[in-house]
Design an enzyme around this catalytic site. Structure first.
Site, short mmCIF file in Angstrom:
data_model
loop_
_atom_site.label_atom_id
_atom_site.label_comp_id
_atom_site.label_asym_id
_atom_site.label_seq_id
_atom_site.Cartn_x
_atom_site.Cartn_y
_atom_site.Cartn_z
N GLY A 103 61.35 17.82 62.41
CA GLY A 103 62.72 17.82 63.25
C GLY A 103 62.24 17.13 65.00
O GLY A 103 62.94 16.10 65.14
N CYS A 145 55.88 20.17 56.02
CA CYS A 145 56.03 19.07 55.49
C CYS A 145 55.52 18.38 54.79
O CYS A 145 54.44 18.58 53.40
CB CYS A 145 57.75 18.14 56.06
SG CYS A 145 58.22 17.18 53.77
N CYS A 202 56.61 20.36 52.38
CA CYS A 202 56.27 19.99 50.29
C CYS A 202 55.96 18.75 49.79
O CYS A 202 56.03 18.37 48.31
CB CYS A 202 57.71 19.22 50.72
SG CYS A 202 59.35 20.10 52.79
N LYS A 262 52.70 20.07 48.01
CA LYS A 262 53.21 21.05 47.30
C LYS A 262 53.64 19.85 46.27
O LYS A 262 53.28 20.27 44.64
CB LYS A 262 54.05 21.60 47.57
CG LYS A 262 54.60 21.91 46.80
CD LYS A 262 56.02 21.34 45.74
CE LYS A 262 57.19 21.05 46.55
NZ LYS A 262 58.05 21.97 47.52
N TYR A 275 60.43 31.15 46.78
CA TYR A 275 60.95 29.34 46.62
C TYR A 275 59.07 28.62 46.41
O TYR A 275 58.44 28.22 45.26
CB TYR A 275 61.07 28.13 47.77
CG TYR A 275 62.20 27.52 48.27
CD1 TYR A 275 63.04 26.43 47.97
CD2 TYR A 275 63.01 29.00 48.55
CE1 TYR A 275 64.77 26.55 48.22
CE2 TYR A 275 64.77 28.36 49.13
CZ TYR A 275 64.64 26.83 48.51
OH TYR A 275 66.25 27.20 48.53
N GLU A 283 57.04 27.73 43.07
CA GLU A 283 56.18 26.84 42.56
C GLU A 283 54.81 26.54 42.62
O GLU A 283 54.07 26.57 41.84
CB GLU A 283 56.85 25.98 44.08
CG GLU A 283 58.46 25.69 43.78
CD GLU A 283 58.43 25.05 45.25
OE1 GLU A 283 57.72 24.66 46.36
OE2 GLU A 283 59.77 24.32 45.78
N GLY A 324 57.39 34.59 52.21
CA GLY A 324 58.21 34.05 53.73
C GLY A 324 58.01 34.31 54.94
O GLY A 324 56.79 33.90 54.79
N ALA A 348 66.34 22.13 46.43
CA ALA A 348 65.57 22.72 45.10
C ALA A 348 64.44 23.28 44.50
O ALA A 348 63.94 23.28 45.85
CB ALA A 348 64.82 20.45 44.15
N HIS A 363 74.75 8.70 29.02
CA HIS A 363 74.45 9.12 27.49
C HIS A 363 73.31 8.46 27.27
O HIS A 363 73.17 7.60 27.63
CB HIS A 363 75.23 9.36 26.44
CG HIS A 363 75.31 9.56 25.12
ND1 HIS A 363 74.88 10.86 24.99
CD2 HIS A 363 74.62 9.12 24.21
CE1 HIS A 363 74.41 11.22 24.27
NE2 HIS A 363 74.81 9.98 23.20
N GLU A 390 75.01 14.27 31.57
CA GLU A 390 76.21 14.24 31.70
C GLU A 390 76.48 15.77 30.79
O GLU A 390 77.75 15.99 30.47
CB GLU A 390 75.93 14.11 29.78
CG GLU A 390 75.32 14.11 28.81
CD GLU A 390 75.20 12.70 27.61
OE1 GLU A 390 76.77 12.95 27.57
OE2 GLU A 390 74.27 13.39 27.41
P1 NDP Z 1 61.22 33.04 50.99
O1 NDP Z 1 62.23 33.16 51.73
O2 NDP Z 1 62.44 31.95 49.46
O3 NDP Z 1 60.85 33.83 49.89
C1 NDP Z 1 60.38 35.45 50.43
C2 NDP Z 1 60.01 36.31 49.21
O4 NDP Z 1 59.22 37.16 49.99
C3 NDP Z 1 61.50 37.09 48.71
O5 NDP Z 1 61.36 36.61 47.51
C4 NDP Z 1 61.72 37.98 49.14
O6 NDP Z 1 61.91 39.06 48.90
C5 NDP Z 1 59.86 38.59 49.67
N1 NDP Z 1 59.36 39.15 50.60
C6 NDP Z 1 60.62 39.29 51.86
N2 NDP Z 1 59.31 40.04 52.32
C7 NDP Z 1 58.88 41.20 51.46
C8 NDP Z 1 57.86 41.92 51.70
N3 NDP Z 1 57.83 43.06 53.16
N4 NDP Z 1 57.49 42.84 50.96
C9 NDP Z 1 57.50 42.27 50.21
N5 NDP Z 1 58.22 41.19 49.71
C10 NDP Z 1 58.85 40.41 50.25
O7 NDP Z 1 59.94 32.14 52.01
P2 NDP Z 1 59.02 30.90 50.97
O8 NDP Z 1 58.22 32.20 51.51
O9 NDP Z 1 59.10 31.33 49.49
O10 NDP Z 1 59.67 29.82 51.67
C11 NDP Z 1 59.81 29.79 52.87
C12 NDP Z 1 61.15 28.86 52.89
O11 NDP Z 1 59.98 27.33 53.15
C13 NDP Z 1 61.77 29.18 52.41
O12 NDP Z 1 63.32 30.16 52.03
C14 NDP Z 1 62.60 27.53 51.89
O13 NDP Z 1 63.68 27.39 53.45
C15 NDP Z 1 61.54 26.87 52.33
N6 NDP Z 1 60.83 26.43 51.25
C16 NDP Z 1 61.81 25.76 50.84
C17 NDP Z 1 61.34 24.89 49.05
C18 NDP Z 1 62.04 23.62 48.74
O14 NDP Z 1 62.84 23.46 49.61
N7 NDP Z 1 61.56 23.33 47.60
C19 NDP Z 1 59.83 24.77 49.47
C20 NDP Z 1 59.08 25.87 50.07
C21 NDP Z 1 59.87 26.51 51.34
P3 NDP Z 1 63.31 39.86 48.19
O15 NDP Z 1 63.95 38.51 47.63
O16 NDP Z 1 64.01 40.88 47.89
O17 NDP Z 1 63.95 39.91 50.15
#
Ligand code: NDP
Length: 460
Positions: free
Chosen positions: A16, A43, A48, A51, A179, A183, A263, A342, A437, A442
């Site tokens: 950004g 990224c 990204c 990865k 995510y 991954e 997260g 994705a 096809h 498809e």
């Molecule tokens: P996500 O938000 O995707 O996932 C976080 C996971 O951690 C969830 O399953 C969540 O569970 C769990 N969690 C959160 N807090 C706790 C806790 N206190 N105890 C146990 N489990 C917990 O985060 P990521 O770190 O995987 O990725 C961050 C962001 O980066 C993504 O949301 C996305 O926006 C971006 N990203 C995008 C990618 C792509 O476009 N391909 C690839 C990688 C990252 P619950 O669901 O129960 O809250």
């Protein structure tokens, strides 16, 4: 003499920040960008791009196995982790260099050092001193969140470190169901690492369509990933033979590496936002309006630090819109609706628009079209992996409001589905598109029968 040293000061040379800085400089603004790590941001440096190289590397084992079904005899194969990491790092360095050159060619200045706001127009940059700017853009991204109070958390790594492990572990436990967790589970499993994924919820990928969530969990299991649901770490213990993950359900599991992917949190620590009077929201993200402007008139923020949709292309568009508005005399907002994403799990997922549950909640009556099938590619291989394609259609308007795909090339397919959906395509228009096809895609334009989940009957 100019009132300020710079027209624009940008904190963070990620997706950004770099887009905004380049466009502003090209429009004639005097721009300084501060970056404390390497240019390119999450990224390019630790997200990204590396990865996806890891996903590509890990898919070879799968390809080698499939090749036999197509008549190939594949000899002994082995994987050299240090060689791969070195190649990957070479490419990352090249890309980071391109970012630097693009900034320079646009006429922006770059300074390596941490930036801290002293007030709304003054920034202290480590190694450079104080500079003043008319406008400030905050774009420092986010960083992995860790439960610091968990006993033994110091033994765990995040995705940041996963890109630079000295050796490939034999066993890994990955915590999280989002995510990054999915991954990396696919990556390590593909590379032959005994992989366990532990997630607190009843299924992975909360927020995604429920059929997709169930499908991917099943397919990950088929690929050999051990998925533990409804549990999380209670502690991590270091022993002579590895790391023991103790889970809240009483089970335990030994591995060589424990990776947390729970997260990411906006990276606002030590930025001096309070000194400048910039407000944060309840999740610690910088609060902005549709033009990415904070509550302070001359300070904006874009990307993950604002926690809107945390995706690279979104940060780029937010940065672009900011630069157009402030430096090109073209007021622009970025529309955060119908942003496709994705998950590069194995198999991968492509998704745009609403999940079925969300659509029912927001729109009332919806029609669902769904197909599960074995992709042609696997027909000769003995693999039982299946694809899933699903459309969610608003009954009243016939508009396609959700499209979800799991299977080979799903991320490529979803990009174009998003174009049609952004234009407000109806199911009739969608169906009038002739199939290509033989492809997986498809199947999306040949979904004729409404889907009624088993057990729900016509009442559903
Ligand atoms: P996500 O938000 O995707 O996932 C976080 C996971 O951690 C969830 O399953 C969540 O569970 C769990 N969690 C959160 N807090 C706790 C806790 N206190 N105890 C146990 N489990 C917990 O985060 P990521 O770190 O995987 O990725 C961050 C962001 O980066 C993504 O949301 C996305 O926006 C971006 N990203 C995008 C990618 C792509 O476009 N391909 C690839 C990688 C990252 P619950 O669901 O129960 O809250």
């Amino acid at each position: 003499m100019a009132k300020y040293d710079y027209d624009l000061f940008v904190i963070g040379a990620g997706s950004g920040g770099v887009r905004a800085a380049r466009l502003a400089a090209m429009a004639g603004a005097k721009v300084l960008v501060a970056e404390e790590h390497r240019v390119g941001g999450t990224c390019v440096i630790r997200g990204c791009v590396p990865k996806k190289f890891m996903v590509y590397a890990s898919e070879y084992a799968h390809h080698f196995k499939m090749a036999e079904g197509y008549g190939w005899t594949v000899g002994e194969s082995s994987f050299d982790w240090p060689r791969f990491i070195a190649e990957k790092d070479k490419e990352i360095a090249r890309l980071s260099g391109i970012y630097v050159r693009n900034l320079q060619n646009a006429g922006a200045e770059l300074v390596h050092g941490r930036a801290t706001l002293l007030d709304a127009h003054t920034v202290e940059v480590a190694g450079r001193g104080r500079v003043t700017a008319d406008k400030i853009l905050v774009a420092p991204g986010a960083r992995p969140w860790m439960p610091v109070e968990l006993p033994g958390i110091e033994h765990a790594i995040t995705s940041n470190e996963a890109f630079h492990l000295e050796e490939l572990p034999k066993r890994i436990v990955i915590a999280g169901g989002g995510y990054i967790a999915l991954e990396f589970a696919g990556i390590f499993n593909g590379l032959g690492v005994e992989t366990t994924l532990v997630h607190r919820g009843p299924n992975v990928l909360r927020g995604f369509d429920d059929d997709i969530r169930a499908h991917i969990a099943e397919e990950m299991d088929k690929r050999g990933i051990k998925v533990i649901l409804g549990a999380q770490h209670a502690a991590i213990e270091k022993t002579d033979t590895g790391l023991v993950s103790r889970f809240t359900d009483g089970h335990h599991c030994e591995s060589d590496v424990v990776m947390f992917a729970l997260g990411r949190a906006p990276y606002v620590d030590g930025l001096g936002l309070e000194a400048a009077g910039v407000e944060l929201d309840e999740d610690g993200a910088v609060r902005v309006d549709d033009y990415s402007r904070t509550n302070v008139e001359n300070i904006w923020a874009v990307g993950d630090v604002t926690n809107r949709i945390n995706l690279t292309p979104v940060a780029i568009r937010e940065g672009h819109a900011f630069a157009d508005t402030e430096f090109n005399n073209k007021p622009t907002t970025f529309d955060h609706d119908m942003v496709a994403s994705a998950v590069f799990s194995q198999p991968p997922i492509g998704s745009v628009g609403l999940s079925e549950a969300e659509a029912r909640h927001r729109l009332g009556k919806v029609d669902v079209y769904l197909a599960r099938f074995r992709p042609m590619k696997y027909a000769l291989t003995g693999y039982s992996e299946r694809c899933l394609v699903k459309l969610v259609v608003e009954a009243a308007t016939e508009k396609v409001v959700g499209c979800h795909v799991v299977g080979p090339d799903a991320p490529e397919i979803i990009q174009l589905a998003a174009v049609a959906m952004k234009m407000g395509v109806t199911k009739t228009q969608w169906d009038s598109t002739c199939a290509v096809h033989p492809t997986l895609a498809e199947e999306l334009v040949t979904l004729r029968e409404k889907y009624v989940p088993q057990g729900l009957g016509q009442a559903a």
